[in-house]
Design an enzyme around this catalytic site. Sequence first.
Site, PDB file in Angstrom:
ATOM      1  N   LYS A 156      -2.894   3.628  -1.008  1.00 24.81           N
ATOM      2  CA  LYS A 156      -2.873   2.932   0.283  1.00 24.81           C
ATOM      3  C   LYS A 156      -3.390   3.925   1.322  1.00 24.81           C
ATOM      4  O   LYS A 156      -2.631   4.616   2.001  1.00 24.81           O
ATOM      5  CB  LYS A 156      -1.445   2.455   0.601  1.00 24.81           C
ATOM      6  CG  LYS A 156      -1.369   1.507   1.755  1.00 24.81           C
ATOM      7  CD  LYS A 156      -0.011   0.833   1.842  1.00 24.81           C
ATOM      8  CE  LYS A 156       0.194   0.079   3.136  1.00 24.81           C
ATOM      9  NZ  LYS A 156      -0.711  -1.048   3.352  1.00 24.81           N
TER      10      LYS A 156
HETATM   11  N1  PMP Z   1      -2.644  -5.360  -0.857  1.00 24.43           N
HETATM   12  C1  PMP Z   1      -3.049  -4.695   0.231  1.00 24.43           C
HETATM   13  C2  PMP Z   1      -4.485  -4.331   0.362  1.00 24.43           C
HETATM   14  C3  PMP Z   1      -2.128  -4.330   1.217  1.00 24.43           C
HETATM   15  O1  PMP Z   1      -2.530  -3.681   2.327  1.00 24.43           O
HETATM   16  C4  PMP Z   1      -0.779  -4.700   1.074  1.00 24.43           C
HETATM   17  C5  PMP Z   1       0.219  -4.357   2.150  1.00 24.43           C
HETATM   18  N2  PMP Z   1       0.766  -3.088   1.959  1.00 24.43           N
HETATM   19  C6  PMP Z   1      -0.390  -5.400  -0.083  1.00 24.43           C
HETATM   20  C7  PMP Z   1      -1.357  -5.715  -1.021  1.00 24.43           C
HETATM   21  C8  PMP Z   1       1.036  -5.787  -0.307  1.00 24.43           C
HETATM   22  O2  PMP Z   1       1.803  -4.651  -0.584  1.00 24.43           O
HETATM   23  P1  PMP Z   1       3.355  -4.553  -0.231  1.00 24.43           P
HETATM   24  O3  PMP Z   1       4.004  -5.742  -0.847  1.00 24.43           O
HETATM   25  O4  PMP Z   1       3.804  -3.283  -0.847  1.00 24.43           O
HETATM   26  O5  PMP Z   1       3.464  -4.562   1.251  1.00 24.43           O
END
Ligand code: PMP
Length: 319
Positions: A161
């Site tokens: 991320k």
């Molecule tokens: N995909 C992307 C590209 C994201 O930015 C996010 C948000 N963090 C998610 C999926 C979902 O991840 P999470 O459930 O950990 O927030």
Amino acid sequence: MSFKGAKLVWHNGQMIPWKEATVHVMTHALHYGSSVFEGIRVYKTSKGLKTFRLTDHIQRLFNSALIYRIEIPYEQLTLVEVCKKVILANELMKGAYIRPIVFRGLGNVGLVPKENDPINVSIAAWEWGPYLGANALEKGVDVCVSSWQRVAPNTLPALAKAGGNYLSSQLISAEAKRLGFAEGIALDTNGMVSEGAGENLFIIRDKQIYTPPSASSILTGITRDSVMQLASQLNLKVREELIPREMLYLADEAFFTGTAVEITPIRSVDRIKIGQGHRGPITKQLQDIFFGLFNGDTEDNHGWLEDLDENLADSTSHI
Ligand code: PMP
């Protein structure tokens, strides 16, 4: 200001006023995208204010940093505690969103950082409501398949991320909004369904739940994982499988998951109605068990909810 309730930011070990939490224009991350970050929700639950899977988010922050060989100058546990401290210091007692970010700072201008170039850590928090609008959780959203594809394997790592990855997300989301949709879904470079600009995707067909696997250029979301575990509590199995684009149009139900969107139903894709064009029964069942964690209807069997210890503000004052 859209950062409601944000008064103090933790920056490199100090709690500083929001207005002073600024960086130099030659900050490495500003030029080259060299940051990793997280987004974490804090819920006002029936048992008081709780963070949701905070430890797992901080673990993913360290994993993202590892991929980019960024050495975070703090222990994981310290950052977990600081996140809680930021909530308390800002008195965000109605629930909030926490944004920790680790970024390469003002060092040398070269692309490859030198050993002693600074790595900064900041943690901010603010009040935050539903991401895709107040009605989205119930009524669902209209989305499109983006003309922009997700990053290809062996280019930018989707499992990190990292700030730079969000240029792709911005293209996907901005195009969708320009065309009048709430959000865009991207395909991977093989043409298979990947994910939303900032959300994972699930579809349901003939009572089977499907989601793209980690090899489909997705960020393996923590909400995605929560939904998979909660589904199994309901004796529903989620199949991680490659999903061709047209499966979206044939789905009985579809929904996004993410910290921001929580579980948001999708009611149409490319103006084709999904199922009856409103939230489907399995989506509702999964929403109920998920939001039940916060209203007390669902037992927190996994220890996902953590207290914001009232004494923490004192006990970590040295950080
Ligand atoms: N995909 C992307 C590209 C994201 O930015 C996010 C948000 N963090 C998610 C999926 C979902 O991840 P999470 O459930 O950990 O927030």
